[in-house]
Design a protein around this motif. Structure first.
Motif, PDB file in Angstrom:
ATOM      1  N   MET A 115      13.522   3.394   9.228  1.00  0.00           N
ATOM      2  CA  MET A 115      14.050   2.125   8.712  1.00  0.00           C
ATOM      3  C   MET A 115      12.933   1.240   8.178  1.00  0.00           C
ATOM      4  SD  MET A 115      17.010   1.340  11.565  1.00  0.00           S
ATOM      5  CE  MET A 115      17.299  -0.320  10.980  1.00  0.00           C
ATOM      6  N   LEU A 116      11.797   1.201   8.860  1.00  0.00           N
ATOM      7  CA  LEU A 116      10.660   0.409   8.402  1.00  0.00           C
ATOM      8  C   LEU A 116      10.101   0.949   7.087  1.00  0.00           C
ATOM      9  CD1 LEU A 116       8.800  -0.254  11.772  1.00  0.00           C
ATOM     10  CD2 LEU A 116      10.018  -1.927  10.361  1.00  0.00           C
ATOM     11  N   VAL A 117      10.027   2.267   6.970  1.00  0.00           N
ATOM     12  CA  VAL A 117       9.553   2.880   5.725  1.00  0.00           C
ATOM     13  C   VAL A 117      10.498   2.527   4.583  1.00  0.00           C
ATOM     14  CG1 VAL A 117       9.169   5.080   4.531  1.00  0.00           C
ATOM     15  CG2 VAL A 117       8.241   4.726   6.827  1.00  0.00           C
ATOM     16  N   GLU A 118      11.796   2.624   4.824  1.00  0.00           N
ATOM     17  CA  GLU A 118      12.775   2.285   3.781  1.00  0.00           C
ATOM     18  C   GLU A 118      12.672   0.818   3.385  1.00  0.00           C
ATOM     19  OE1 GLU A 118      15.360   2.740   0.809  1.00  0.00           O
ATOM     20  OE2 GLU A 118      14.425   4.356   1.954  1.00  0.00           O
ATOM     21  N   GLU A 119      12.473  -0.065   4.349  1.00  0.00           N
ATOM     22  CA  GLU A 119      12.284  -1.490   4.040  1.00  0.00           C
ATOM     23  C   GLU A 119      11.038  -1.681   3.180  1.00  0.00           C
ATOM     24  OE1 GLU A 119      12.234  -3.868   7.607  1.00  0.00           O
ATOM     25  OE2 GLU A 119      14.209  -3.155   8.207  1.00  0.00           O
ATOM     26  N   GLY A 120       9.978  -0.952   3.506  1.00  0.00           N
ATOM     27  CA  GLY A 120       8.751  -1.028   2.715  1.00  0.00           C
ATOM     28  C   GLY A 120       8.968  -0.542   1.294  1.00  0.00           C
ATOM     29  N   ILE A 165       8.447  -2.613  -2.212  1.00  0.00           N
ATOM     30  CA  ILE A 165       7.631  -2.125  -3.330  1.00  0.00           C
ATOM     31  C   ILE A 165       8.455  -2.087  -4.619  1.00  0.00           C
ATOM     32  CG2 ILE A 165       6.426  -0.080  -4.238  1.00  0.00           C
ATOM     33  CD1 ILE A 165       4.801  -1.599  -2.122  1.00  0.00           C
ATOM     34  N   ILE A 166       9.634  -1.480  -4.563  1.00  0.00           N
ATOM     35  CA  ILE A 166      10.480  -1.344  -5.758  1.00  0.00           C
ATOM     36  C   ILE A 166      10.890  -2.708  -6.312  1.00  0.00           C
ATOM     37  CG2 ILE A 166      12.826  -0.647  -6.483  1.00  0.00           C
ATOM     38  CD1 ILE A 166      10.830   1.612  -6.633  1.00  0.00           C
ATOM     39  N   SER A 167      11.179  -3.653  -5.434  1.00  0.00           N
ATOM     40  CA  SER A 167      11.651  -4.963  -5.896  1.00  0.00           C
ATOM     41  C   SER A 167      10.522  -5.920  -6.268  1.00  0.00           C
ATOM     42  CB  SER A 167      12.564  -5.599  -4.845  1.00  0.00           C
ATOM     43  OG  SER A 167      11.850  -5.859  -3.668  1.00  0.00           O
ATOM     44  N   SER A 168       9.279  -5.459  -6.204  1.00  0.00           N
ATOM     45  CA  SER A 168       8.133  -6.321  -6.496  1.00  0.00           C
ATOM     46  C   SER A 168       8.010  -6.691  -7.968  1.00  0.00           C
ATOM     47  CB  SER A 168       6.840  -5.641  -6.045  1.00  0.00           C
ATOM     48  OG  SER A 168       6.564  -4.516  -6.880  1.00  0.00           O
ATOM     49  N   GLY A 169       8.682  -5.948  -8.845  1.00  0.00           N
ATOM     50  CA  GLY A 169       8.552  -6.203 -10.280  1.00  0.00           C
ATOM     51  C   GLY A 169       7.354  -5.512 -10.907  1.00  0.00           C
ATOM     52  N   TYR A 224      12.118   7.080  -6.614  1.00  0.00           N
ATOM     53  CA  TYR A 224      13.045   6.346  -5.755  1.00  0.00           C
ATOM     54  C   TYR A 224      14.463   6.608  -6.235  1.00  0.00           C
ATOM     55  CZ  TYR A 224      15.019   2.600  -2.964  1.00  0.00           C
ATOM     56  OH  TYR A 224      15.752   1.891  -2.037  1.00  0.00           O
ATOM     57  N   GLU A 225      15.247   7.164  -5.351  1.00  0.00           N
ATOM     58  CA  GLU A 225      16.636   7.510  -5.650  1.00  0.00           C
ATOM     59  C   GLU A 225      16.746   8.347  -6.920  1.00  0.00           C
ATOM     60  OE1 GLU A 225      18.958   3.883  -5.449  1.00  0.00           O
ATOM     61  OE2 GLU A 225      18.685   3.765  -3.277  1.00  0.00           O
ATOM     62  N   GLY A 226      15.821   9.300  -7.069  1.00  0.00           N
ATOM     63  CA  GLY A 226      15.861  10.242  -8.183  1.00  0.00           C
ATOM     64  C   GLY A 226      15.288   9.734  -9.485  1.00  0.00           C
ATOM     65  N   VAL A 227      14.687   8.550  -9.476  1.00  0.00           N
ATOM     66  CA  VAL A 227      14.116   7.965 -10.694  1.00  0.00           C
ATOM     67  C   VAL A 227      12.613   7.790 -10.491  1.00  0.00           C
ATOM     68  CG1 VAL A 227      14.149   5.964 -12.246  1.00  0.00           C
ATOM     69  CG2 VAL A 227      16.277   6.746 -11.172  1.00  0.00           C
ATOM     70  N   ASP A 228      11.835   8.191 -11.507  1.00  0.00           N
ATOM     71  CA  ASP A 228      10.384   7.989 -11.463  1.00  0.00           C
ATOM     72  C   ASP A 228      10.042   6.585 -11.943  1.00  0.00           C
ATOM     73  OD1 ASP A 228       9.744  10.511 -10.489  1.00  0.00           O
ATOM     74  OD2 ASP A 228       9.631  11.381 -12.491  1.00  0.00           O
ATOM     75  N   TYR A 229       9.211   5.911 -11.168  1.00  0.00           N
ATOM     76  CA  TYR A 229       8.757   4.564 -11.506  1.00  0.00           C
ATOM     77  C   TYR A 229       7.246   4.582 -11.685  1.00  0.00           C
ATOM     78  CZ  TYR A 229      13.327   2.767 -10.121  1.00  0.00           C
ATOM     79  OH  TYR A 229      14.675   2.519 -10.034  1.00  0.00           O
TER      80      TYR A 229
END
Length: 139
Positions: free
Chosen positions: A9-14, A18-22, A59-64
């Motif tokens: 859960m902590l890893v997922e929150e992290g 990261i993803i929502s950082s812009g 993340y969720e099958g998409v490369d960022y």
């Protein structure tokens, strides 16, 4: 709560942080900035990744792709020092580990995040990466 579940859960929150950082782009967004087609850009990106000049997180099958990896003033070429930083960090971290490192405050950088410093003082980010993989020594 089970420790393994709590860690997950902590890893997922992290990852959410990261993803929502812009600080991340998908290929279509980067293609708009570079005036390349998405297919051309994907070819270029995978080539750069193969050369170790950039990294991407999935993340969720998409490369960022990290925005801080590209120099907007230099035609969106990778920041030159990034290759050396990736080489150092890759000895201990996967792409997500690198993303966490770039997005976390770093005592070697005076509390700043490596992603904030990489374009203005690339040498110190390189030293901070070396310090990261050396770890703490007690003597």
């Amino acid at each position: 709560m089970d420790t393994t579940l709590r860690i997950a859960m902590l890893v997922e929150e992290g990852k959410q942080r990261i993803i929502s950082s812009g600080d991340w782009l998908i290929a279509a967004e980067l293609s708009e900035l570079t005036a390349q087609t998405v297919d051309e850009l994907k070819t270029r990106v995978y080539s750069l990744m193969g050369e170790g000049r950039i990294f991407a997180i999935n993340y969720e099958g998409v490369d960022y792709l990290p925005t801080y990896a590209f120099d907007a003033n230099g035609g969106y070429q990778p920041v030159p020092v990034l290759k050396a930083v990736i080489e150092i960090l890759a000895t201990r971290k996967d792409a997500w580990g690198m993303a966490f490192w770039f997005g976390s405050s770093n005592s070697y950088l005076g509390g700043r995040q490596p992603k904030e410093v990489i374009r203005i003082d690339p040498g110190i980010v390189l030293y901070a990466a070396s310090d990261e993989v050396r770890g703490i020594f007690h003597g």
